[in-house]
Design a protein around this motif. Sequence first.
Motif, PDB file in Angstrom:
ATOM      1  N   MET A  31       7.322  61.427 -42.600  1.00 26.14           N
ATOM      2  CA  MET A  31       6.916  61.739 -43.958  1.00 26.14           C
ATOM      3  C   MET A  31       5.485  62.264 -43.908  1.00 26.14           C
ATOM      4  N   ASN A  32       5.274  63.429 -44.523  1.00 31.06           N
ATOM      5  CA  ASN A  32       3.930  64.020 -44.510  1.00 31.06           C
ATOM      6  C   ASN A  32       3.106  63.512 -45.692  1.00 31.06           C
ATOM      7  N   GLU A  33       1.899  64.025 -45.803  1.00 25.92           N
ATOM      8  CA  GLU A  33       0.980  63.573 -46.846  1.00 25.92           C
ATOM      9  C   GLU A  33       1.464  63.928 -48.250  1.00 25.92           C
ATOM     10  N   ASN A  34       2.425  64.854 -48.365  1.00 27.44           N
ATOM     11  CA  ASN A  34       3.005  65.221 -49.656  1.00 27.44           C
ATOM     12  C   ASN A  34       4.268  64.425 -49.957  1.00 27.44           C
ATOM     13  N   CYS A  35       4.505  63.378 -49.157  1.00 26.85           N
ATOM     14  CA  CYS A  35       5.684  62.510 -49.289  1.00 26.85           C
ATOM     15  C   CYS A  35       6.986  63.280 -49.085  1.00 26.85           C
ATOM     16  N   GLU A  36       6.947  64.282 -48.208  1.00 23.83           N
ATOM     17  CA  GLU A  36       8.144  65.027 -47.829  1.00 23.83           C
ATOM     18  C   GLU A  36       8.581  64.549 -46.449  1.00 23.83           C
ATOM     19  N   MET A  37       9.853  64.195 -46.316  1.00 23.01           N
ATOM     20  CA  MET A  37      10.376  63.806 -45.013  1.00 23.01           C
ATOM     21  C   MET A  37      10.783  65.077 -44.292  1.00 23.01           C
ATOM     22  N   LYS A  38      10.207  65.271 -43.092  1.00 25.58           N
ATOM     23  CA  LYS A  38      10.453  66.483 -42.319  1.00 25.58           C
ATOM     24  C   LYS A  38      10.880  66.120 -40.909  1.00 25.58           C
ATOM     25  N   PHE A  39      11.619  67.032 -40.282  1.00 27.92           N
ATOM     26  CA  PHE A  39      12.038  66.870 -38.896  1.00 27.92           C
ATOM     27  C   PHE A  39      10.961  67.495 -38.023  1.00 27.92           C
ATOM     28  N   GLU A  40      10.528  66.756 -37.020  1.00 24.11           N
ATOM     29  CA  GLU A  40       9.428  67.176 -36.148  1.00 24.11           C
ATOM     30  C   GLU A  40       9.614  68.598 -35.624  1.00 24.11           C
ATOM     31  N   ASN A  41       8.559  69.381 -35.690  1.00 25.30           N
ATOM     32  CA  ASN A  41       8.521  70.763 -35.208  1.00 25.30           C
ATOM     33  C   ASN A  41       9.514  71.671 -35.929  1.00 25.30           C
ATOM     34  N   SER A  42       9.740  71.399 -37.207  1.00 27.73           N
ATOM     35  CA  SER A  42      10.606  72.273 -37.997  1.00 27.73           C
ATOM     36  C   SER A  42      10.109  72.275 -39.436  1.00 27.73           C
ATOM     37  N   GLU A  43      10.672  73.135 -40.218  1.00 29.64           N
ATOM     38  CA  GLU A  43      10.339  73.187 -41.638  1.00 29.64           C
ATOM     39  C   GLU A  43      11.400  72.489 -42.488  1.00 29.64           C
ATOM     40  N   LEU A  44      12.365  71.838 -41.832  1.00 32.36           N
ATOM     41  CA  LEU A  44      13.425  71.146 -42.560  1.00 32.36           C
ATOM     42  C   LEU A  44      12.851  69.992 -43.366  1.00 32.36           C
ATOM     43  N   LYS A  45      13.222  69.920 -44.656  1.00 31.22           N
ATOM     44  CA  LYS A  45      12.804  68.840 -45.549  1.00 31.22           C
ATOM     45  C   LYS A  45      14.059  68.109 -46.006  1.00 31.22           C
ATOM     46  N   TYR A  46      13.934  66.804 -46.213  1.00 25.72           N
ATOM     47  CA  TYR A  46      15.103  65.986 -46.504  1.00 25.72           C
ATOM     48  C   TYR A  46      14.919  65.111 -47.733  1.00 25.72           C
ATOM     49  N   THR A  47      16.049  64.848 -48.375  1.00 27.14           N
ATOM     50  CA  THR A  47      16.168  63.760 -49.342  1.00 27.14           C
ATOM     51  C   THR A  47      16.837  62.614 -48.581  1.00 27.14           C
ATOM     52  N   PRO A  48      16.801  61.406 -49.106  1.00 27.05           N
ATOM     53  CA  PRO A  48      17.461  60.306 -48.394  1.00 27.05           C
ATOM     54  C   PRO A  48      18.955  60.554 -48.148  1.00 27.05           C
ATOM     55  N   HIS A  49      19.596  61.265 -49.045  1.00 28.60           N
ATOM     56  CA  HIS A  49      21.041  61.482 -48.911  1.00 28.60           C
ATOM     57  C   HIS A  49      21.397  62.608 -47.947  1.00 28.60           C
ATOM     58  N   ASP A  50      20.378  63.269 -47.397  1.00 27.01           N
ATOM     59  CA  ASP A  50      20.591  64.250 -46.332  1.00 27.01           C
ATOM     60  C   ASP A  50      20.627  63.570 -44.968  1.00 27.01           C
ATOM     61  N   LEU A  51      20.312  62.272 -44.944  1.00 29.17           N
ATOM     62  CA  LEU A  51      20.170  61.533 -43.690  1.00 29.17           C
ATOM     63  C   LEU A  51      21.092  60.320 -43.670  1.00 29.17           C
ATOM     64  N   THR A  52      21.378  59.830 -42.469  1.00 25.88           N
ATOM     65  CA  THR A  52      22.132  58.595 -42.284  1.00 25.88           C
ATOM     66  C   THR A  52      21.483  57.815 -41.150  1.00 25.88           C
ATOM     67  N   ILE A  53      21.231  56.532 -41.380  1.00 26.83           N
ATOM     68  CA  ILE A  53      20.743  55.666 -40.309  1.00 26.83           C
ATOM     69  C   ILE A  53      21.953  55.229 -39.498  1.00 26.83           C
TER      70      ILE A  53
END
Length: 116
Positions: A31-53
């Motif tokens: 999560m960056n300083e703008n509270c955006e969850m991003k994948f390392e070394n990419s511009e991909l941004k996620y919502t919680p429902h884009d991810l699965t633990i």
Amino acid sequence: MENPETADNMTTLSQVMTTLAKRGIHREFRMNENCEMKFENSELKYTPHDLTIVKSYRFEGDSNPDDSAVLYVVKDTAGNIGMIIDSYGADSNYPGEKFDEFLRDIPIHESDEFNF
């Protein structure tokens, strides 16, 4: 099911990270300083429902509770797999409540694939 050959060996965060790296999992979701969850070394941004633990590992310091951490193995909807690493307790890696809220909203579907 735990692998009896490695059950006693996977006791530290660095050991689990090394094993994951051998499986090609070495990038982080952060999560960056703008509270955006991003994948390392990419511009991909996620919502919680884009991810699965798909797996979580908890680590507690032997003598100091401040040494506690959790590593989540996370998969996105495109099949990218990475990690979210956070200390827990009094000192989180991420300030504020946005990270905790985001993490709580990620669906959990534990996978035996990461039992080692």
